[in-house]
Write an enzyme that holds these catalytic residues in place. Sequence first.
Site, PDB file in Angstrom:
ATOM      1  N   GLY A  52       0.832  -1.189   0.000  1.00  0.00           N
ATOM      2  CA  GLY A  52       0.000   0.000   0.000  1.00  0.00           C
ATOM      3  C   GLY A  52       0.868   1.240   0.000  1.00  0.00           C
ATOM      4  O   GLY A  52       2.039   1.211  -0.419  1.00  0.00           O
ATOM      5  N   ARG A  53       0.321   2.339   0.490  1.00  0.00           N
ATOM      6  CA  ARG A  53       1.060   3.601   0.457  1.00  0.00           C
ATOM      7  C   ARG A  53       2.377   3.527   1.223  1.00  0.00           C
ATOM      8  O   ARG A  53       3.406   4.026   0.770  1.00  0.00           O
ATOM      9  CB  ARG A  53       0.187   4.729   1.012  1.00  0.00           C
ATOM     10  CG  ARG A  53      -0.986   5.109   0.120  1.00  0.00           C
ATOM     11  CD  ARG A  53      -1.803   6.223   0.776  1.00  0.00           C
ATOM     12  NE  ARG A  53      -2.266   5.839   2.106  1.00  0.00           N
ATOM     13  CZ  ARG A  53      -3.416   5.209   2.338  1.00  0.00           C
ATOM     14  NH1 ARG A  53      -4.218   4.916   1.344  1.00  0.00           N
ATOM     15  NH2 ARG A  53      -3.766   4.885   3.562  1.00  0.00           N
ATOM     16  N   ILE A  54       2.356   2.901   2.402  1.00  0.00           N
ATOM     17  CA  ILE A  54       3.582   2.833   3.202  1.00  0.00           C
ATOM     18  C   ILE A  54       4.589   1.899   2.555  1.00  0.00           C
ATOM     19  O   ILE A  54       5.784   2.221   2.462  1.00  0.00           O
ATOM     20  CB  ILE A  54       3.250   2.394   4.647  1.00  0.00           C
ATOM     21  CG1 ILE A  54       2.388   3.451   5.334  1.00  0.00           C
ATOM     22  CG2 ILE A  54       4.534   2.155   5.434  1.00  0.00           C
ATOM     23  CD1 ILE A  54       1.838   3.021   6.686  1.00  0.00           C
ATOM     24  N   ARG A  58      -2.114  -8.313  -2.122  1.00  0.00           N
ATOM     25  CA  ARG A  58      -3.352  -8.979  -2.544  1.00  0.00           C
ATOM     26  C   ARG A  58      -3.664  -8.695  -4.002  1.00  0.00           C
ATOM     27  O   ARG A  58      -4.140  -9.563  -4.727  1.00  0.00           O
ATOM     28  CB  ARG A  58      -4.521  -8.530  -1.662  1.00  0.00           C
ATOM     29  CG  ARG A  58      -4.491  -9.106  -0.255  1.00  0.00           C
ATOM     30  CD  ARG A  58      -5.678  -8.625   0.557  1.00  0.00           C
ATOM     31  NE  ARG A  58      -5.675  -7.177   0.719  1.00  0.00           N
ATOM     32  CZ  ARG A  58      -6.621  -6.495   1.351  1.00  0.00           C
ATOM     33  NH1 ARG A  58      -7.664  -7.134   1.865  1.00  0.00           N
ATOM     34  NH2 ARG A  58      -6.538  -5.188   1.475  1.00  0.00           N
ATOM     35  N   THR A  59      -3.401  -7.482  -4.446  1.00  0.00           N
ATOM     36  CA  THR A  59      -3.602  -7.123  -5.842  1.00  0.00           C
ATOM     37  C   THR A  59      -2.311  -6.534  -6.395  1.00  0.00           C
ATOM     38  O   THR A  59      -1.597  -5.810  -5.691  1.00  0.00           O
ATOM     39  CB  THR A  59      -4.737  -6.098  -6.006  1.00  0.00           C
ATOM     40  OG1 THR A  59      -4.444  -4.934  -5.211  1.00  0.00           O
ATOM     41  CG2 THR A  59      -6.067  -6.690  -5.543  1.00  0.00           C
ATOM     42  N   ARG A 112       1.157  -4.188  12.286  1.00  0.00           N
ATOM     43  CA  ARG A 112       0.247  -4.343  13.425  1.00  0.00           C
ATOM     44  C   ARG A 112       0.571  -5.630  14.159  1.00  0.00           C
ATOM     45  O   ARG A 112       0.863  -6.661  13.536  1.00  0.00           O
ATOM     46  CB  ARG A 112      -1.216  -4.395  12.962  1.00  0.00           C
ATOM     47  CG  ARG A 112      -1.811  -3.050  12.602  1.00  0.00           C
ATOM     48  CD  ARG A 112      -2.062  -2.198  13.836  1.00  0.00           C
ATOM     49  NE  ARG A 112      -2.599  -0.892  13.500  1.00  0.00           N
ATOM     50  CZ  ARG A 112      -1.859   0.193  13.275  1.00  0.00           C
ATOM     51  NH1 ARG A 112      -0.543   0.119  13.339  1.00  0.00           N
ATOM     52  NH2 ARG A 112      -2.430   1.343  12.981  1.00  0.00           N
ATOM     53  N   GLU A 137       0.241  -5.854  22.823  1.00  0.00           N
ATOM     54  CA  GLU A 137       0.982  -4.705  23.351  1.00  0.00           C
ATOM     55  C   GLU A 137       0.060  -3.832  24.204  1.00  0.00           C
ATOM     56  O   GLU A 137      -1.136  -3.762  23.950  1.00  0.00           O
ATOM     57  CB  GLU A 137       1.594  -3.892  22.204  1.00  0.00           C
ATOM     58  CG  GLU A 137       0.614  -3.356  21.181  1.00  0.00           C
ATOM     59  CD  GLU A 137       1.320  -2.637  20.044  1.00  0.00           C
ATOM     60  OE1 GLU A 137       0.954  -1.466  19.807  1.00  0.00           O
ATOM     61  OE2 GLU A 137       2.228  -3.216  19.393  1.00  0.00           O
ATOM     62  N   HIS A 150       6.097   1.023  19.430  1.00  0.00           N
ATOM     63  CA  HIS A 150       5.029   1.470  18.513  1.00  0.00           C
ATOM     64  C   HIS A 150       5.140   2.972  18.249  1.00  0.00           C
ATOM     65  O   HIS A 150       4.194   3.734  18.490  1.00  0.00           O
ATOM     66  CB  HIS A 150       3.657   1.117  19.093  1.00  0.00           C
ATOM     67  CG  HIS A 150       2.580   1.014  18.048  1.00  0.00           C
ATOM     68  ND1 HIS A 150       1.535   0.135  18.149  1.00  0.00           N
ATOM     69  CD2 HIS A 150       2.381   1.676  16.874  1.00  0.00           C
ATOM     70  CE1 HIS A 150       0.733   0.254  17.102  1.00  0.00           C
ATOM     71  NE2 HIS A 150       1.239   1.192  16.316  1.00  0.00           N
ATOM     72  N   ILE A 151       6.274   3.386  17.696  1.00  0.00           N
ATOM     73  CA  ILE A 151       6.532   4.817  17.494  1.00  0.00           C
ATOM     74  C   ILE A 151       6.808   5.166  16.032  1.00  0.00           C
ATOM     75  O   ILE A 151       7.343   6.241  15.739  1.00  0.00           O
ATOM     76  CB  ILE A 151       7.712   5.300  18.359  1.00  0.00           C
ATOM     77  CG1 ILE A 151       8.990   4.505  18.062  1.00  0.00           C
ATOM     78  CG2 ILE A 151       7.359   5.233  19.834  1.00  0.00           C
ATOM     79  CD1 ILE A 151      10.238   5.073  18.728  1.00  0.00           C
TER      80      ILE A 151
END
Length: 325
Positions: A156-158, A178-179, A239, A268, A286-287
């Site tokens: 995706g974007r990231i 996935r695509t 995640r 977490e 998680h930063i």
Amino acid sequence: MSKVKVQVTREVFDEVLDYLGEHFEVSSNQDDRPFTPTELAQVLADKQGALTVLTDRIDEALIAHCPQLKAVCNIAVGYNNFDLKTMSARGVLGTNTPGVLDAATADFTWALILATARRLTEAEAWLRAGEWKGWKLKQFLGMDVQGATLGIVGMGRIGQAVAKRARGFDMPVLYYNRTRLAPALERECHARPASLDELLSQSDIVTLHTPYSADSHHLIGAAQLAQMKKTAILIHAARGGVVDDAALITALSSGTIAAAGLDVFENEPKFNPEFLKLRNVVLAPHIASATTNTRRNMAMLAARNLVAALAGERPPNLLNPDALK
């Protein structure tokens, strides 16, 4: 006429509260103590809207106690804390904050890649402990990033932002998604599609950028880790739950893979304490999106979503359009 009541569940920037205050009667948890599920239901019981974070579970039990609730806006791109099916059935709009954190998260992914490949946190801890007695030729040898094959799971974007940054390191890039991306975007990212098996077996560095869902739960487990090179490193800034943390600890302990850089964990902040016993893992709390501008922009986008939703408009980042019905 009294203003609509909204709740901000965690500490936010003053300018965000000022903006919300122009539209609503705002209650804010600036003490930043996480609400328990019971407390969250209590503070939302008389509210029509809420600005939430990933630790705030919005589910059937909560919504049953909050009959006035119309919109819940996450300060996050993820939304696995939302029961969207129930929210849609009850007419509660849900939104997230995509786009504004892509660059910061991609930058931090590279911080993890470099720190893990070059054993930075391990070396720093050794130095701080007073163990450094002088230079040695084979001291803290790491792996080369320049020219290494980068495998990106979730394009995706990231993931795309991470791929574009790899050009500066002359890295071949494989991606699993996935695509498939449009050919022009593949060329822009200098990336080639691959199956997950191919990506895992051929990559020197594997980085994860897929959302968490039932389908992606433990996407990377013992079987997948066994497919990776023994010299490979795993980077995880997606995640918690996408990786089987227990299986990863075993893989790191046994030499199945060389190292890992982690920003997210299962359960977490109560992550598996066995990670702390390992030297070949870089740990962060998680930063990945934690820059001042990025977090401010995330909170303000969530606030704009809330204002639009409670004004009867379609919010910019609506997750469940079925709720409009």
